[in-house]
Enzyme design. Structure first.
Site, PDB file in Angstrom:
ATOM      1  N   TYR A  53       0.817  -1.225   0.000  1.00  0.00           N
ATOM      2  CA  TYR A  53       0.000   0.000   0.000  1.00  0.00           C
ATOM      3  C   TYR A  53       0.856   1.283   0.000  1.00  0.00           C
ATOM      4  CZ  TYR A  53      -3.453  -3.456   1.717  1.00  0.00           C
ATOM      5  OH  TYR A  53      -4.229  -4.558   1.893  1.00  0.00           O
ATOM      6  N   HIS A 111       0.884 -11.920   2.462  1.00  0.00           N
ATOM      7  CA  HIS A 111      -0.214 -11.274   1.726  1.00  0.00           C
ATOM      8  C   HIS A 111      -0.897 -12.221   0.742  1.00  0.00           C
ATOM      9  CE1 HIS A 111      -1.298  -6.893   0.501  1.00  0.00           C
ATOM     10  NE2 HIS A 111      -2.319  -7.662   0.267  1.00  0.00           N
TER      11      HIS A 111
HETATM   12  P1  NDP Z   1     -14.011  -1.952   1.231  1.00  0.00           P
HETATM   13  O1  NDP Z   1     -14.935  -3.068   0.957  1.00  0.00           O
HETATM   14  O2  NDP Z   1     -13.633  -1.641   2.625  1.00  0.00           O
HETATM   15  O3  NDP Z   1     -14.635  -0.682   0.503  1.00  0.00           O
HETATM   16  C1  NDP Z   1     -14.006   0.550   0.449  1.00  0.00           C
HETATM   17  C2  NDP Z   1     -14.840   1.461  -0.459  1.00  0.00           C
HETATM   18  O4  NDP Z   1     -16.112   1.670   0.136  1.00  0.00           O
HETATM   19  C3  NDP Z   1     -14.213   2.804  -0.667  1.00  0.00           C
HETATM   20  O5  NDP Z   1     -14.505   3.203  -1.984  1.00  0.00           O
HETATM   21  C4  NDP Z   1     -14.968   3.700   0.325  1.00  0.00           C
HETATM   22  O6  NDP Z   1     -15.022   5.030  -0.146  1.00  0.00           O
HETATM   23  C5  NDP Z   1     -16.333   3.066   0.323  1.00  0.00           C
HETATM   24  N1  NDP Z   1     -17.034   3.232   1.617  1.00  0.00           N
HETATM   25  C6  NDP Z   1     -16.527   3.060   2.850  1.00  0.00           C
HETATM   26  N2  NDP Z   1     -17.470   3.269   3.791  1.00  0.00           N
HETATM   27  C7  NDP Z   1     -18.604   3.595   3.136  1.00  0.00           C
HETATM   28  C8  NDP Z   1     -19.899   3.942   3.553  1.00  0.00           C
HETATM   29  N3  NDP Z   1     -20.229   3.979   4.843  1.00  0.00           N
HETATM   30  N4  NDP Z   1     -20.819   4.248   2.606  1.00  0.00           N
HETATM   31  C9  NDP Z   1     -20.499   4.207   1.280  1.00  0.00           C
HETATM   32  N5  NDP Z   1     -19.269   3.872   0.826  1.00  0.00           N
HETATM   33  C10 NDP Z   1     -18.327   3.574   1.744  1.00  0.00           C
HETATM   34  O7  NDP Z   1     -12.716  -2.216   0.315  1.00  0.00           O
HETATM   35  P2  NDP Z   1     -11.160  -2.467   0.487  1.00  0.00           P
HETATM   36  O8  NDP Z   1     -10.778  -3.303  -0.671  1.00  0.00           O
HETATM   37  O9  NDP Z   1     -10.439  -1.210   0.707  1.00  0.00           O
HETATM   38  O10 NDP Z   1     -11.029  -3.409   1.779  1.00  0.00           O
HETATM   39  C11 NDP Z   1     -10.811  -2.929   3.085  1.00  0.00           C
HETATM   40  C12 NDP Z   1      -9.375  -3.177   3.520  1.00  0.00           C
HETATM   41  O11 NDP Z   1      -9.040  -4.562   3.467  1.00  0.00           O
HETATM   42  C13 NDP Z   1      -8.322  -2.542   2.615  1.00  0.00           C
HETATM   43  O12 NDP Z   1      -8.236  -1.151   2.791  1.00  0.00           O
HETATM   44  C14 NDP Z   1      -7.103  -3.305   3.051  1.00  0.00           C
HETATM   45  O13 NDP Z   1      -6.634  -2.830   4.291  1.00  0.00           O
HETATM   46  C15 NDP Z   1      -7.658  -4.712   3.178  1.00  0.00           C
HETATM   47  N6  NDP Z   1      -7.507  -5.500   1.936  1.00  0.00           N
HETATM   48  C16 NDP Z   1      -6.668  -6.591   1.973  1.00  0.00           C
HETATM   49  C17 NDP Z   1      -6.472  -7.370   0.858  1.00  0.00           C
HETATM   50  C18 NDP Z   1      -5.579  -8.559   0.936  1.00  0.00           C
HETATM   51  O14 NDP Z   1      -5.238  -9.120  -0.111  1.00  0.00           O
HETATM   52  N7  NDP Z   1      -5.165  -8.968   2.114  1.00  0.00           N
HETATM   53  C19 NDP Z   1      -7.156  -7.076  -0.413  1.00  0.00           C
HETATM   54  C20 NDP Z   1      -8.071  -5.970  -0.326  1.00  0.00           C
HETATM   55  C21 NDP Z   1      -8.222  -5.221   0.800  1.00  0.00           C
HETATM   56  P3  NDP Z   1     -14.256   6.271   0.546  1.00  0.00           P
HETATM   57  O15 NDP Z   1     -12.896   5.814   0.966  1.00  0.00           O
HETATM   58  O16 NDP Z   1     -14.223   7.271  -0.570  1.00  0.00           O
HETATM   59  O17 NDP Z   1     -15.092   6.732   1.694  1.00  0.00           O
END
Ligand code: NDP
Length: 274
Positions: A53, A111
């Site tokens: 990240y 990861h």
């Molecule tokens: P999420 O499912 O957490 O979704 C994030 C998205 O949802 C962003 O666009 C955010 O927008 C939006 N969002 C957040 N809260 C709300 C809300 N209350 N209402 C409407 N929209 C909302 O996706 P991620 O893929 O980021 O997963 C979360 C975390 O998991 C990652 O950040 C990372 O730390 C981890 N991860 C790990 C992986 C792995 O391979 N181990 C792979 C993917 C993720 P905004 O930010 O604009 O508010």
């Protein structure tokens, strides 16, 4: 299960991890500083980052700036694919430690189950864990097949398996397998990266509980005994996502949400990795 924002899950080595954390994937360095700072201010005590990240340093900086004692914040980071191998893996760990600059790492994850290298990497990290440089060691994107392989050869059961998990990808078998073996399942992309937040059936449930669809997805995971790390860079949403401890989804509606499974993946699919 009566949970509060401060509640923690106990990992298989006794270490406690807050059920709800903040994910910081795809945040710029500036966003990371602001979002982590805001999250800590409103009560989050668990941050999920990764070498990939590119914001470990800002995560560490925001935590230090918050003035919250180090031991009250749980920090996860992860070893990326180009750092596998018995020599590189411990070096990657040290680099993350340096970037975060928080003294220690709470949870260190592989990861991705890179074929041909993941076992050698695990063995090298086991030494890091035994040297008490991280409080818990786990994996990410491991399917049952990868976990079985690991369990058959490792003296240590991974504390955590972090995978994509939400009602549209309800991996029930994997969840049951993890529970049976004392591995805490942790959901990433628990909000489907925003891609299914307008799903009509999910919206119906949200209306019934007078909550947002994001809050329903978070509460659903908690009620399944899953640790989760929704990401948001938006202060209001960071707060909204934490307001999930004052209501409960009924068994009937949990059952309904479980049926939304459609094998939908917002990110990558590790099942093809041999
Ligand atoms: P999420 O499912 O957490 O979704 C994030 C998205 O949802 C962003 O666009 C955010 O927008 C939006 N969002 C957040 N809260 C709300 C809300 N209350 N209402 C409407 N929209 C909302 O996706 P991620 O893929 O980021 O997963 C979360 C975390 O998991 C990652 O950040 C990372 O730390 C981890 N991860 C790990 C992986 C792995 O391979 N181990 C792979 C993917 C993720 P905004 O930010 O604009 O508010």
């Amino acid at each position: 299960m009566s949970l509060t924002f401060g509640s923690k899950a106990k990992l298989n080595n006794g270490v406690e991890i807050p059920w709800l954390g903040l994910g910081v994937w795809q945040m710029s360095t500036k966003e990371t500083l602001e979002a982590v700072g805001h999250a800590l201010m409103v009560g989050y005590r668990h941050i999920d980052t990764a070498t990939l990240y590119g914001n470990e340093s800002e995560v560490g900086e925001a935590i230090r700036k918050s003035g919250i004692p180090r031991e009250q914040v749980f920090v996860t980071t992860k070893l990326w694919n180009n750092d596998h191998g018995k020599d590189r893996a411990p070096r990657a760990f040290e680099e993350s430690l340096k970037e975060l600059n928080l003294g220690y790492i709470d949870l260190y994850l592989i990861h991705w189950p890179v074929a041909g290298l993941r076992n050698e990497t695990w063995d090298a990290l086991l030494k890091v864990y035994k040297d008490k440089k991280c409080r818990a060691l786990g994996v990410s994107n491991y399917t049952i097949k990868h976990l079985e392989e690991l369990l058959s050869r490792s003296e240590l059961v991974p504390a955590v398996n972090q995978v994509e998990f939400h009602p549209f990808l309800f991996q029930r078998e994997l969840l049951d397998f993890c529970k049976k073996h004392g591995i805490q399942l942790e959901a990433y992309s628990p909000l489907t990266k925003g891609k299914r937040l307008k799903d009509p059936e999910l919206v119906e449930v949200a209306i019934k509980y007078k909550r947002s669809t994001a809050q329903i997805l978070i509460r659903w995971a908690l009620q399944h005994g899953i640790v989760l790390i929704p990401k948001s860079s938006t202060p209001k949403r960071i707060e909204e996502n934490s307001k999930v401890f004052d209501f409960k989804i009924s068994d009937k509606d949990m059952g309904f949400l479980d049926t939304l499974h459609e094998n939908f993946r917002a990110t990558w699919d590790p099942s093809e990795i041999p």
